[in-house]
Scaffold this motif. Structure first.
Motif, PDB file in Angstrom:
ATOM      1  N   VAL A  34      39.936 -16.609 -42.417  1.00 32.52           N
ATOM      2  CA  VAL A  34      39.449 -17.960 -42.697  1.00 32.52           C
ATOM      3  C   VAL A  34      39.660 -18.372 -44.154  1.00 32.52           C
ATOM      4  O   VAL A  34      40.019 -19.517 -44.442  1.00 32.52           O
ATOM      5  CB  VAL A  34      37.945 -18.082 -42.339  1.00 32.52           C
ATOM      6  CG1 VAL A  34      37.425 -19.486 -42.645  1.00 32.52           C
ATOM      7  CG2 VAL A  34      37.719 -17.753 -40.861  1.00 32.52           C
ATOM      8  N   GLU A  35      39.477 -17.447 -45.094  1.00 32.37           N
ATOM      9  CA  GLU A  35      39.435 -17.819 -46.510  1.00 32.37           C
ATOM     10  C   GLU A  35      40.687 -18.526 -46.998  1.00 32.37           C
ATOM     11  O   GLU A  35      40.619 -19.406 -47.863  1.00 32.37           O
ATOM     12  CB  GLU A  35      39.164 -16.585 -47.380  1.00 32.37           C
ATOM     13  CG  GLU A  35      38.954 -16.958 -48.850  1.00 32.37           C
ATOM     14  CD  GLU A  35      38.844 -15.758 -49.780  1.00 32.37           C
ATOM     15  OE1 GLU A  35      38.746 -15.991 -51.004  1.00 32.37           O
ATOM     16  OE2 GLU A  35      38.876 -14.608 -49.306  1.00 32.37           O
ATOM     17  N   HIS A  36      41.867 -18.167 -46.473  1.00 32.79           N
ATOM     18  CA  HIS A  36      43.097 -18.760 -47.015  1.00 32.79           C
ATOM     19  C   HIS A  36      43.123 -20.279 -46.848  1.00 32.79           C
ATOM     20  O   HIS A  36      43.679 -20.990 -47.689  1.00 32.79           O
ATOM     21  CB  HIS A  36      44.344 -18.119 -46.390  1.00 32.79           C
ATOM     22  CG  HIS A  36      44.545 -18.414 -44.936  1.00 32.79           C
ATOM     23  ND1 HIS A  36      43.864 -17.769 -43.935  1.00 32.79           N
ATOM     24  CD2 HIS A  36      45.369 -19.297 -44.314  1.00 32.79           C
ATOM     25  CE1 HIS A  36      44.261 -18.217 -42.758  1.00 32.79           C
ATOM     26  NE2 HIS A  36      45.162 -19.157 -42.958  1.00 32.79           N
ATOM     27  N   VAL A  37      42.489 -20.792 -45.793  1.00 27.62           N
ATOM     28  CA  VAL A  37      42.456 -22.252 -45.607  1.00 27.62           C
ATOM     29  C   VAL A  37      41.451 -22.887 -46.563  1.00 27.62           C
ATOM     30  O   VAL A  37      41.708 -23.935 -47.150  1.00 27.62           O
ATOM     31  CB  VAL A  37      42.123 -22.606 -44.146  1.00 27.62           C
ATOM     32  CG1 VAL A  37      42.143 -24.126 -43.964  1.00 27.62           C
ATOM     33  CG2 VAL A  37      43.107 -21.948 -43.194  1.00 27.62           C
ATOM     34  N   VAL A  38      40.300 -22.241 -46.754  1.00 24.21           N
ATOM     35  CA  VAL A  38      39.314 -22.734 -47.724  1.00 24.21           C
ATOM     36  C   VAL A  38      39.942 -22.789 -49.112  1.00 24.21           C
ATOM     37  O   VAL A  38      39.769 -23.774 -49.854  1.00 24.21           O
ATOM     38  CB  VAL A  38      38.058 -21.840 -47.724  1.00 24.21           C
ATOM     39  CG1 VAL A  38      37.059 -22.318 -48.773  1.00 24.21           C
ATOM     40  CG2 VAL A  38      37.401 -21.823 -46.351  1.00 24.21           C
ATOM     41  N   ILE A  65      48.537 -10.093 -42.446  1.00 26.51           N
ATOM     42  CA  ILE A  65      47.431 -10.336 -41.520  1.00 26.51           C
ATOM     43  C   ILE A  65      46.454 -11.365 -42.081  1.00 26.51           C
ATOM     44  O   ILE A  65      45.796 -12.094 -41.331  1.00 26.51           O
ATOM     45  CB  ILE A  65      46.693  -9.017 -41.181  1.00 26.51           C
ATOM     46  CG1 ILE A  65      45.603  -9.227 -40.133  1.00 26.51           C
ATOM     47  CG2 ILE A  65      46.119  -8.371 -42.428  1.00 26.51           C
ATOM     48  CD1 ILE A  65      46.079  -9.684 -38.797  1.00 26.51           C
ATOM     49  N   ALA A  66      46.372 -11.471 -43.429  1.00 29.43           N
ATOM     50  CA  ALA A  66      45.452 -12.421 -44.058  1.00 29.43           C
ATOM     51  C   ALA A  66      46.100 -13.769 -44.379  1.00 29.43           C
ATOM     52  O   ALA A  66      45.419 -14.649 -44.917  1.00 29.43           O
ATOM     53  CB  ALA A  66      44.873 -11.826 -45.336  1.00 29.43           C
ATOM     54  N   SER A  67      47.378 -13.952 -44.071  1.00 34.47           N
ATOM     55  CA  SER A  67      48.090 -15.216 -44.300  1.00 34.47           C
ATOM     56  C   SER A  67      47.921 -15.710 -45.739  1.00 34.47           C
ATOM     57  O   SER A  67      47.767 -16.906 -45.992  1.00 34.47           O
ATOM     58  CB  SER A  67      47.587 -16.294 -43.325  1.00 34.47           C
ATOM     59  OG  SER A  67      47.746 -15.895 -41.993  1.00 34.47           O
TER      60      SER A  67
END
Length: 285
Positions: free
Chosen positions: A86-90, A251-253
């Motif tokens: 989720v964090e990469h979009v935030v 995996i974390a984009s």
């Protein structure tokens, strides 16, 4: 992944990450106005409802999800789950206004107050620390090109087994963690070792999701940094290495082209050297 019997479990590292989050970050959202909470909660739930209807989710699948979410909570893996998926979009949304360097996710393993090594120095390591020696030189400036004397570069990264100090047993407290303070010209020189790609913990709830979905669990090798200077926005980033097999399917984009390093052999071939600078955005009025 290491097969050392003392290697951390997902539950153990998850508990450490949860405790660190509670100590350093829990609470800032408490001032969010009720009307914004209302909007965000309703839209998240509406998206979930739409997925259930679109894919005709069964009670068996619903119960499997409920059991899995309980498992994530019991093993303390919410920081891992949120930071990986989720964090990469935030981060993209929070920093889209910036003109300076690109950033990316922090991840669950940051620890503040690492020892200061001045403008030029080595990160703490164990005797015989595995990994190719890496010398990183750079400069910190403002987006207008002005050197930022005294800028802080906090660096941390995993060891050759993909393990982080303070989140895995048997590793010295500040191993591969340090803070560097740029000189009067904003310059710094960091001596460390090149980290290796690693798999996120897979023996817990997040690993069960990965297996059930047929995904892989690899992250490319990376250096974590936080770069700061008075009057400027904090930059959080990870720096990757060209040619890594998982730069394109992290995996974390979290990989961005602007964050990929191009190391070159140092004179004498005893290690590698890389140059990478930072331009920080002034704090917005």
């Amino acid at each position: 992944m290491t097969t050392d019997p003392k290697a951390p479990t997902a539950a153990g590292s998850g508990a450490d990450a949860t405790d660190r989050f509670k100590t350093d970050k829990a609470g800032p959202g408490a001032d969010t106005p009720p009307e914004r909470v209302d909007v965000l909660a309703r839209e998240v739930l509406a998206a979930v409802h739409a997925i259930i209807r679109r894919h005709t989710v069964t009670y068996a699948e619903y119960n499997a999800l409920k059991a899995w979410m309980i498992d994530v909570g019991e093993t303390g893996e919410w920081p891992l789950f949120l930071d990986v998926w989720v964090e990469h979009v935030v981060e993209d949304v929070a920093t889209e206004h910036r003109k300076g360097n690109k950033g990316t996710i922090e991840g669950p393993y940051y620890v503040p107050n690492a020892p200061d090594r001045g403008p030029r120095g080595s990160v703490p390591t164990r005797s015989g620390e595995p990994g190719t020696p890496l010398v990183w030189t750079g400069q910190v400036t403002s987006t207008d090109g002005r050197a930022l004397a005294g800028a802080r570069i906090e660096l941390w990264h995993a060891d050759a087994n993909g393990l982080y100090s303070q989140f895995a047993p048997g590793i010295p407290e500040w191993n591969l963690r340090a803070t560097f303070t740029a000189d009067d010209e904003g310059r710094f020189e960091i001596h460390t070792v090149r980290p290796a790609p690693y798999r996120i913990p897979t023996d817990g709830a997040c690993g069960r999701l990965i297996a059930a979905a047929g995904w892989h669990s690899w992250r490319p090798a990376h250096l974590h940094v936080k770069v700061s200077a008075p009057g400027h926005e904090l930059l959080t980033a990870q720096l990757y290495f060209s040619g890594d097999a998982h730069n394109d399917d992290d995996i974390a984009s979290a990989v961005k082209p602007e964050l990929v390093l191009e190391p070159r052999p140092t004179t004498g071939g005893a290690g590698e050297g890389v140059a990478y600078d930072f331009a920080l955005d002034p704090v917005r009025a």
